[in-house]
Design a protein around this motif. Structure first.
Motif, PDB file in Angstrom:
ATOM      1  N   PHE A  31       0.978  -1.214   0.072  1.00 30.00           N
ATOM      2  CA  PHE A  31      -0.024  -0.033   0.193  1.00 30.00           C
ATOM      3  C   PHE A  31       0.917   1.196  -0.050  1.00 30.00           C
ATOM      4  O   PHE A  31       0.622   2.120  -0.729  1.00 30.00           O
ATOM      5  CB  PHE A  31      -0.967  -0.007   1.303  1.00 30.00           C
ATOM      6  N   ALA A  32       1.904   1.286   0.794  1.00 29.38           N
ATOM      7  CA  ALA A  32       2.794   2.373   1.046  1.00 29.38           C
ATOM      8  C   ALA A  32       3.726   2.757  -0.293  1.00 29.38           C
ATOM      9  O   ALA A  32       3.737   3.919  -0.906  1.00 29.38           O
ATOM     10  CB  ALA A  32       3.836   2.176   2.024  1.00 29.38           C
TER      11      ALA A  32
ATOM     12  N   GLY B 202       2.881   5.933  -2.780  1.00 27.68           N
ATOM     13  CA  GLY B 202       4.082   6.856  -3.125  1.00 27.68           C
ATOM     14  C   GLY B 202       4.231   6.989  -4.635  1.00 27.68           C
ATOM     15  O   GLY B 202       4.471   8.087  -5.122  1.00 27.68           O
ATOM     16  N   ILE B 203       4.088   5.949  -5.352  1.00 31.45           N
ATOM     17  CA  ILE B 203       4.213   5.990  -7.067  1.00 31.45           C
ATOM     18  C   ILE B 203       3.128   6.802  -7.532  1.00 31.45           C
ATOM     19  O   ILE B 203       3.272   7.461  -8.299  1.00 31.45           O
ATOM     20  CB  ILE B 203       4.154   4.615  -7.350  1.00 31.45           C
ATOM     21  N   ARG B 204       1.860   6.557  -6.871  1.00 36.75           N
ATOM     22  CA  ARG B 204       0.550   7.483  -7.276  1.00 36.75           C
ATOM     23  C   ARG B 204       0.652   8.870  -7.007  1.00 36.75           C
ATOM     24  O   ARG B 204       0.522   9.814  -7.854  1.00 36.75           O
ATOM     25  CB  ARG B 204      -0.505   7.070  -6.740  1.00 36.75           C
ATOM     26  N   ARG B 205       1.532   9.377  -5.761  1.00 35.27           N
ATOM     27  CA  ARG B 205       1.654  10.624  -5.618  1.00 35.27           C
ATOM     28  C   ARG B 205       2.616  11.245  -6.654  1.00 35.27           C
ATOM     29  O   ARG B 205       2.506  12.426  -6.817  1.00 35.27           O
ATOM     30  CB  ARG B 205       2.461  10.718  -4.024  1.00 35.27           C
TER      31      ARG B 205
ATOM     32  N   LEU C 143      -0.937  -4.669  -3.816  1.00 35.67           N
ATOM     33  CA  LEU C 143      -1.005  -3.869  -5.135  1.00 35.67           C
ATOM     34  C   LEU C 143      -2.115  -3.873  -5.700  1.00 35.67           C
ATOM     35  O   LEU C 143      -2.547  -2.922  -6.188  1.00 35.67           O
ATOM     36  CB  LEU C 143       0.389  -4.447  -6.000  1.00 35.67           C
ATOM     37  N   GLN C 144      -2.882  -5.273  -5.842  1.00 35.32           N
ATOM     38  CA  GLN C 144      -4.147  -5.360  -6.722  1.00 35.32           C
ATOM     39  C   GLN C 144      -4.989  -4.431  -6.067  1.00 35.32           C
ATOM     40  O   GLN C 144      -5.838  -3.756  -6.636  1.00 35.32           O
ATOM     41  CB  GLN C 144      -4.486  -6.809  -6.730  1.00 35.32           C
ATOM     42  N   ALA C 145      -5.195  -4.493  -4.584  1.00 34.88           N
ATOM     43  CA  ALA C 145      -6.183  -3.540  -3.878  1.00 34.88           C
ATOM     44  C   ALA C 145      -5.875  -2.155  -4.088  1.00 34.88           C
ATOM     45  O   ALA C 145      -6.804  -1.422  -4.151  1.00 34.88           O
ATOM     46  CB  ALA C 145      -5.850  -3.893  -2.442  1.00 34.88           C
ATOM     47  N   CYS C 146      -4.668  -1.693  -4.607  1.00 37.50           N
ATOM     48  CA  CYS C 146      -4.258  -0.213  -4.796  1.00 37.50           C
ATOM     49  C   CYS C 146      -4.505   0.024  -6.337  1.00 37.50           C
ATOM     50  O   CYS C 146      -4.251   1.338  -6.747  1.00 37.50           O
ATOM     51  CB  CYS C 146      -2.756   0.059  -4.649  1.00 37.50           C
TER      52      CYS C 146
END
Length: 148
Positions: A22-23, A27-30, A62-65
């Motif tokens: 999740f973290a 971070g990648i999404r940000r 990862l899939q949940a994100c």
């Protein structure tokens, strides 16, 4: 607002042992949201060949994100994940209207030609690479570089 695609060479840039899925995905999404809206977020690995509980947990995180985990079983062949990523990157660039940004997570110099080619087509390439990146030229061709 750019069309953003994230392509993650998970085999060369795994989630660090001290971080959960999740973290790292957040971070990648940000970083990606600094450039626009994420249309595709994919991680490539032979995860089916790695059967540890940590691997299963990371994959689930990862899939949940919203990360599409692309399983790339080697079946005795080399560079399977790299080849799948290269084709998917080029397909995304061909199918997207400008402006387009590719977030590439790798330290593998085999992506140098692809990065150079899509840069010629005015695509922005944001590279997330480990400090020990095998190719300084890969970092040199990217629009922006972040340490993994």
């Amino acid at each position: 607002n750019d069309n953003i695609a994230v392509f993650w060479d998970y085999e060369n840039c795994e989630v660090p042992a001290t971080v959960d899925g999740f973290a790292i995905a957040n971070g990648i999404r940000r970083i990606a949201h600094e450039y626009g809206s994420v249309k595709t977020f994919r991680a490539y690995s032979a995860m089916s060949e790695a059967s540890s509980l940590r691997t299963a947990g990371i994959r689930s995180d990862l899939q949940a994100c919203g990360v599409s985990v692309i399983d790339c079983p080697h079946n005795g062949r080399k560079d399977t994940a790299d080849k799948m990523m290269l084709v998917d990157i080029m397909a995304f660039v061909c199918d997207s209207l400008a402006p387009t940004t590719i977030i590439l997570i790798t330290g593998d110099g085999d992506f140098l030609y692809t990065v150079s080619t899509i840069r010629l087509r005015k695509c922005r390439v944001v590279l997330l690479a480990p400090p020990q990146c095998s190719s300084p030229n890969l970092k040199g061709q990217a629009t922006a570089v972040y340490d993994w």
